[in-house]
Design an enzyme around this catalytic site. Structure first.
Site, mmCIF file in Angstrom:
data_model
loop_
_atom_site.group_PDB
_atom_site.id
_atom_site.type_symbol
_atom_site.label_atom_id
_atom_site.label_comp_id
_atom_site.label_asym_id
_atom_site.label_seq_id
_atom_site.Cartn_x
_atom_site.Cartn_y
_atom_site.Cartn_z
ATOM 1 N N ASP A 43 0.818 -1.207 0.000
ATOM 2 C CA ASP A 43 0.000 0.000 0.000
ATOM 3 C C ASP A 43 0.854 1.260 0.000
ATOM 4 O O ASP A 43 1.988 1.274 0.482
ATOM 5 C CB ASP A 43 -0.916 0.022 1.227
ATOM 6 C CG ASP A 43 -1.841 -1.182 1.268
ATOM 7 O OD1 ASP A 43 -2.407 -1.511 0.215
ATOM 8 O OD2 ASP A 43 -1.985 -1.779 2.341
ATOM 9 N N LYS A 68 19.815 1.559 -3.663
ATOM 10 C CA LYS A 68 20.712 2.724 -3.642
ATOM 11 C C LYS A 68 21.497 2.836 -4.945
ATOM 12 O O LYS A 68 22.338 3.731 -5.090
ATOM 13 C CB LYS A 68 21.663 2.626 -2.456
ATOM 14 C CG LYS A 68 20.970 2.796 -1.106
ATOM 15 C CD LYS A 68 21.963 2.828 0.040
ATOM 16 C CE LYS A 68 21.240 3.054 1.366
ATOM 17 N NZ LYS A 68 22.196 3.111 2.508
#
Length: 238
Positions: A43, A68
């Site tokens: 969600d 990253k």
């Protein structure tokens, strides 16, 4: 065809009642609502905050990778910007939702950098939101600054020893992204006799919000996620 407008909107820390009126009115008038979503979660928290205000609107969730790797991230931001650019160029008013304040440690900034190369400046608008540390300080009645106090807002460095000169130089220090280093930070604050001057807050503005000034009790708790730690060099009574 007339170009539409793009609005980057800060939603604040999580409480729908902390939305600004400008943010709310802009959302209600928008043609499209773009919402960021992590590829590791089911969600979108941003969508949850505004769910009562976007009913019947066209909502597009943009999934971003939790990595990253700069090349992967740049590709994702460019793709997201291109999707938004298409709708704005087609004359629609487009809203992009982001937690907290859009210009404070926000991934929205990377999207904005892409959009500034695609859209005219007059079509780009950014609406501020309440930061987590402002909300936390107000919730706890914990003054951030008075008089000539100086404020530092920093992410936790890899080397915790780099915090020491900052803690010695500023009157109030706001530490963001403390998740993995919380125990080390607490240890340093104890060494500097600052542990009793601190406020810790996590999930502020949400149902599972947690605040405490007893930061020593947090050692080993794993409560660092979505948190902020505020420290004053002097006790508030001084």
């Amino acid at each position: 065809m007339k170009t539409g407008n793009f609005y980057g909107i800060g939603l604040g820390p999580g409480d729908p009642e902390l939305l600004t009126l400008k943010a709310l009115h802009t959302i209600q008038k928008a043609d499209y609502i773009f919402v960021p979503k992590s590829d590791s979660k089911e969600d979108s928290l941003a969508l949850e905050i505004v769910k009562d205000y976007v009913k019947g609107k066209r909502v597009i969730e943009q999934v971003y990778p939790m990595t990253k790797d700069k090349e992967t991230l740049n590709t994702a931001w460019l793709k997201a910007a291109e999707e938004i650019h298409t709708e704005v160029k087609n004359g629609y008013n487009v809203v992009y939702l982001t937690l907290g304040d859009p210009m404070t440690f926000s991934t929205y900034i990377y999207l904005l950098r892409c959009l500034t190369t695609m859209l005219p400046a007059h079509a780009i608008h950014t609406i501020p939101g309440i930061t987590s540390y402002n909300a936390a300080a107000c919730e706890a009645n914990y003054p951030l600054l008075t008089g000539d106090d100086r404020l530092a807002v920093i992410p936790i460095p890899k080397d915790i020893s780099e915090l020491r000169p900052i803690l010695e130089s500023f009157d109030t220090i706001v530490m963001m992204k403390v998740a993995k280093k919380l125990d080390e930070v607490i240890q340093l604050l104890e060494e500097m006799k600052l542990s009793e001057n601190a406020l810790f807050a996590s999930y502020i503005g949400q149902n599972n919000a947690y605040l405490t000034c007893d930061i020593v009790s947090l050692k080993g708790s794993g409560r660092g996620y979505m948190s902020v730690l505020i420290v004053k060099r002097r006790k508030m009574s001084q």
